[in-house]
Enzyme design. Structure first.
Site, PDB file in Angstrom:
ATOM      1  N   GLU A 118      18.539  74.648  -5.119  1.00  0.00           N
ATOM      2  CA  GLU A 118      17.193  75.220  -5.222  1.00  0.00           C
ATOM      3  C   GLU A 118      16.288  74.742  -4.091  1.00  0.00           C
ATOM      4  OE1 GLU A 118      15.018  75.658  -8.815  1.00  0.00           O
ATOM      5  OE2 GLU A 118      16.672  74.892 -10.032  1.00  0.00           O
TER       6      GLU A 118
ATOM      7  N   HIS B 287      17.943  78.840  -9.895  1.00  0.00           N
ATOM      8  CA  HIS B 287      16.634  78.502 -10.453  1.00  0.00           C
ATOM      9  C   HIS B 287      16.540  78.953 -11.907  1.00  0.00           C
ATOM     10  CE1 HIS B 287      12.328  77.696 -10.121  1.00  0.00           C
ATOM     11  NE2 HIS B 287      12.051  78.912 -10.552  1.00  0.00           N
TER      12      HIS B 287
ATOM     13  N   SER C 149       9.909  76.627 -14.184  1.00  0.00           N
ATOM     14  CA  SER C 149       9.327  76.981 -12.898  1.00  0.00           C
ATOM     15  C   SER C 149       7.825  76.675 -12.912  1.00  0.00           C
ATOM     16  CB  SER C 149       9.627  78.446 -12.580  1.00  0.00           C
ATOM     17  OG  SER C 149       9.366  78.748 -11.229  1.00  0.00           O
TER      18      SER C 149
END
Length: 331
Positions: free
Chosen positions: A253, A283, A159
């Protein structure tokens, strides 16, 4: 698609997604994240050594280190190969920590036969850009200065940490540093300007995030910096000359295009890219190991990549390891 994945997506949609539609509550998110329900134990043959004492910067975080070979113990492939993973956790640059990501770091260490350093970089908004990048660069350079050869290091992140890992590669290349053997990016956040089409097209399909949340979170890290600065949003960077990349993202996502655009641009720049889009996976799904079988497989794939790109750098007995100021927690 496994029942475990369906269960996790149901949970995220019911309990996590609604919070992303509300104003950002930095203190509240940090408090909830710190109350983790479960944390794995260090895998067999590894010690967890924490560095949180004052003065340890820039290497604040956690070392997961393979134990030295005992006298008379048969030589093993894992102990003879020298490789190190520098891990940069996700959390929008403003929450999470090395502890929250142990399912990934512990899983990778065991599978790749690698020492792992999980960096406790400074968080926004108290420390806006480029604090996290400065910490990542300083940590990498300190690893190299302490004897870890660049060709034996892989930088990894998820991320925000995935975007940070890619930005670190670009900044290291620009500064003329010797680059690591490769990088692993899980669902990387690479465009803080939120221009990817999937922000809109996957809004409502993503079980974890609504599309609008990223425009609210990005200013916490950016401060006064432009959202298109290549060291903050590496989708805008020149990616030529980077080492091999291994990238994973889920098909639903909202950040999917942050992966697809980087993968396409890197390939066009001559970079070796392995990119897998997991159908219906959330995610950063590797963080759900060992419960989710898809997460276990992702860690297996990652370990094979790490072993392959560091293979030429493997040298028996060449493991500098952490310094003596750490505390050790044996498994």
């Amino acid at each position: 698609m496994s029942w475990q994945n369906r269960l996790i997506c149901w949970y995220l949609r019911r309990y996590f997604l609604p919070a992303t539609r509300a104003p950002v509550d930095v203190a509240g998110v940090r408090a909830r994240t710190a109350q983790r329900v479960w944390s794995p134990r260090p895998p067999a043959g590894f010690d967890l050594r924490e560095r949180y004492a004052a003065g340890d910067a820039p290497l604040r975080g956690e070392w997961l280190v393979r134990r030295a070979q005992a006298p008379g113990e048969p030589r093993s492939e894992v102990r003879d190969e020298a490789r190190t993973i520098l891990y940069l956790h996700g959390g929008g640059y403003y929450f999470c920590s090395p502890q929250t990501h142990r399912a990934i770091t512990f899983g990778l260490a065991h599978r790749a036969g690698a020492d792992v350093f999980s960096l406790d970089y400074r968080l926004a908004p108290e420390h806006p850009f480029p604090a996290a990048l400065d910490d990542a660069l300083a940590a990498y350079r300190q690893l190299v200065a302490s004897g870890h050869r660049p060709a034996s290091i892989v930088i990894a992140g998820d991320s925000a940490g995935g975007g940070l890992a890619l930005a670190a590669l670009v900044a290291l290349r620009d500064a003329g540093d010797a680059l690591p053997a490769g990088a692993v990016l899980y669902s990387p956040w690479t465009d803080l300007a939120s221009t990817g089409a999937s922000i809109r097209t996957n809004d409502g399909r993503d079980p974890m995030f609504c599309g609008e949340v990223f425009a609210r979170v990005a200013p916490l890290y950016l401060g006064t910096q432009s959202a298109t600065h290549p060291y903050a949003s590496p989708v805008y960077a020149d990616l030529r000359g980077l080492p091999p990349l291994f990238i994973l993202a889920g098909s639903t996502e909202t950040l999917l295009d942050d992966t697809l655009r980087v993968a396409g641009q890197a390939r066009a720049a001559g970079v070796s890219v392995e990119c897998e889009i997991g159908p219906g996976l959330p995610h950063v799904w590797p963080i759900f190991a060992p419960f989710m079988p898809e997460a276990r497989r992702a860690l297996d794939q990652t370990a094979r990549f790490v072993r392959r790109v560091t293979g030429a750098a493997s040298v028996a007995g060449s493991r500098p390891g952490p310094q003596s100021s750490e505390t050790s927690i044996a498994s």
